[in-house]
Design a protein around this motif. Structure first.
Motif, PDB file in Angstrom:
ATOM      1  N   VAL A 255     -48.025 -84.080-103.040  1.00 47.50           N
ATOM      2  CA  VAL A 255     -49.402 -84.486-103.358  1.00 47.50           C
ATOM      3  C   VAL A 255     -50.091 -83.400-104.176  1.00 47.50           C
ATOM      4  CG1 VAL A 255     -51.656 -85.066-102.379  1.00 47.50           C
ATOM      5  CG2 VAL A 255     -49.569 -86.003-101.360  1.00 47.50           C
ATOM      6  N   ALA A 256     -49.828 -82.145-103.843  1.00 46.70           N
ATOM      7  CA  ALA A 256     -50.407 -81.047-104.610  1.00 46.70           C
ATOM      8  C   ALA A 256     -49.968 -81.119-106.071  1.00 46.70           C
ATOM      9  CB  ALA A 256     -50.005 -79.704-103.996  1.00 46.70           C
ATOM     10  N   ARG A 257     -48.693 -81.470-106.294  1.00 43.42           N
ATOM     11  CA  ARG A 257     -48.211 -81.600-107.672  1.00 43.42           C
ATOM     12  C   ARG A 257     -48.846 -82.808-108.362  1.00 43.42           C
ATOM     13  NH1 ARG A 257     -43.377 -79.653-105.134  1.00 43.42           N
ATOM     14  NH2 ARG A 257     -42.698 -81.774-104.649  1.00 43.42           N
ATOM     15  N   ILE A 258     -48.996 -83.903-107.632  1.00 44.22           N
ATOM     16  CA  ILE A 258     -49.601 -85.103-108.209  1.00 44.22           C
ATOM     17  C   ILE A 258     -51.046 -84.829-108.621  1.00 44.22           C
ATOM     18  CG2 ILE A 258     -50.417 -87.437-107.676  1.00 44.22           C
ATOM     19  CD1 ILE A 258     -47.917 -87.770-105.913  1.00 44.22           C
ATOM     20  N   LEU A 259     -51.795 -84.161-107.748  1.00 45.17           N
ATOM     21  CA  LEU A 259     -53.213 -83.932-108.002  1.00 45.17           C
ATOM     22  C   LEU A 259     -53.472 -82.692-108.839  1.00 45.17           C
ATOM     23  CD1 LEU A 259     -54.725 -84.829-104.501  1.00 45.17           C
ATOM     24  CD2 LEU A 259     -54.432 -86.300-106.505  1.00 45.17           C
TER      25      LEU A 259
END
Length: 238
Positions: free
Chosen positions: A158-162
């Motif tokens: 999620v950190a990479r997505i956001l």
């Protein structure tokens, strides 16, 4: 077996950028269920989610040649979908309209068509309350909670997505859960939103908006909008 079935996501994306007319459709078909679920959960409205997904696919289709490979293709696709959803939310907030009681009802009254986890009939009202509570959260918290708690993605992904630090994702989730606890505190028994969406594997389409080559523009260098979201996302939640 079609050679595209054995191709990796990156190979399909590169083939599309090189002029393969069917490669992008194959790539989308692989991931459409989860992309659709993210859009639907983030926006809480079926028509808005379909429009956001189409916007995201157009952006991805046009920006494919600019993909640098510094993240997984699926991460890149999810980032574009989330950006498209947040853009629509911001426009909706700037120009508010009166929402339908249940934005996920199909015109024929048949519901979500298997796009969301099927809930027991007696829990339908609770599902609507939870969905409404999610839409009441600040944008950044909502996006983090949908991806982590609803869809079940790891915090690191999620950190990479956001485009933010893992600690930021954890902080947004914690704040979002605290707000949900207040919004949903009247429900008994306690409500949880940690079940990932599982589309019906028996249905090849599940009602997800499909790719139609006629709707997609040429693969030219149009950005996905992820940079704009990164600037927003790097600001602290309020």
């Amino acid at each position: 077996m079609d050679g595209r079935d054995a191709a990796t996501d990156l190979e399909l994306l590169r083939a599309h950028a090189a002029g393969d007319r069917d490669a992008f459709a194959e790539l989308f078909h692989r991931h459409r269920d989860r992309l659709w679920a993210v859009a639907l959960r983030t926006l809480g409205d079926r028509e808005e989610a379909a429009d956001a997904l189409q916007d995201a696919l157009l952006s991805a289709h046009r920006a494919a040649a600019r993909f640098r490979g510094d993240s997984a293709v699926t991460t890149w696709l999810h980032r574009i979908v989330v950006n498209a959803c947040l853009d629509r939310i911001r426009r909706r907030q700037a120009h508010p309209t009166v929402p339908l009681p249940d934005g996920n009802r199909a015109e024929d009254g048949s519901g979500t068509g298997g796009l969301e986890p099927a809930a027991p009939v007696q829990d339908h009202d609770t599902v609507l309350v939870v969905r409404q509570a999610l839409t009441a959260l600040p944008l950044e918290q909502r996006a983090a909670l949908v991806l982590v708690d609803v869809q079940g993605y790891p915090v690191a992904e999620v950190a990479r997505i956001l485009g933010v630090a893992e600690g930021t994702v954890k902080s947004r989730c914690a704040r979002g859960r605290a707000r949900l606890a207040v919004l949903l505190g009247h429900l008994r028994p306690a409500v949880t939103v940690t079940t990932p969406a599982q589309p019906d594997p028996a249905s090849p389409h599940n009602g997800v908006p499909d790719v139609t080559p006629g709707n997609l523009g040429p693969a030219e260098g149009v950005g996905s909008g992820s940079g704009r979201y990164r600037r927003d996302a790097n600001q602290e939640d309020t």
